[in-house]
Design a protein around this motif. Sequence first.
Motif, mmCIF file in Angstrom:
data_model
loop_
_atom_site.group_PDB
_atom_site.id
_atom_site.type_symbol
_atom_site.label_atom_id
_atom_site.label_comp_id
_atom_site.label_asym_id
_atom_site.label_seq_id
_atom_site.Cartn_x
_atom_site.Cartn_y
_atom_site.Cartn_z
ATOM 1 N N GLN A 130 2.533 30.232 24.150
ATOM 2 C CA GLN A 130 2.621 29.232 25.564
ATOM 3 C C GLN A 130 2.318 27.130 25.069
ATOM 4 N N ASP A 178 3.214 31.015 37.527
ATOM 5 C CA ASP A 178 4.797 31.463 36.900
ATOM 6 C C ASP A 178 5.675 31.675 39.118
ATOM 7 N N ARG A 186 -0.957 27.034 33.068
ATOM 8 C CA ARG A 186 -0.159 27.658 32.451
ATOM 9 C C ARG A 186 -0.703 28.557 31.378
#
Length: 236
Positions: free
Chosen positions: A106, A225, A71
């Motif tokens: 993030q 995601d 991610r």
Amino acid sequence: MSLINTTLIVDGTLWSLVAFSVATWTLILVKAIQHLRLSGQNKRYLKLFWSAKDLQAAANLGEHAVGPAARLANAGFDALHDAANTHDLEHSGDRQELLERHLRQQIHKERRSLESGLAVLASIGSTAPFVGLFGTVWGIMNAMTDISRTGSASLDVVAGPIGEALVATGVGIAVAVPAVLAFNFFTRRLKLVWADLDDFAADFINIAQRASFRIERQPAQVRADAPAATGKEAFA
């Protein structure tokens, strides 16, 4: 009436501590599974990332992009892509600064996710002994009241209430110890994960700099995601 009230209070204290203990061990199990899972995900993704021939190949890992490190990388790829194709205030400015900002944001998101539950462990670890002590003090107060009322300090008058009260303190300590140990352990694990993500972010910036902060995202790029594409969609 005093005995009934004392019994209810001490029993209520013990049941509260039991609830604390259940919450503690549930969180320990959940956090242990969470850390084991993300550790495996990070190892698999980083192995694939560093095996890619260039940054563009790493951006096309697709269904392998799962876990915190993936991610974080995707946030970096998005920043590089949007910097070249989006013109608004959010994506304005130097490309390196934009990349660093997205990576930092993030990392904070990942940290907030990993920190969930730790406040509960800290609260239980710090309050459980005092909850048990409350039950102990109340039981001893009742025993002292019985002594003054009966005029006798014999063992049969004080042994029961005091013994029951002391159990509450023991249970409170027994509940607090695992919570404190678990909090310290997972806090340490969080710091290690955060340090690893910081190192990966620094390496990502260096690699992106060599690629002139340019990357092309494929239209059907599978995201960490989002559900994985199937059939021909994965190659569109």
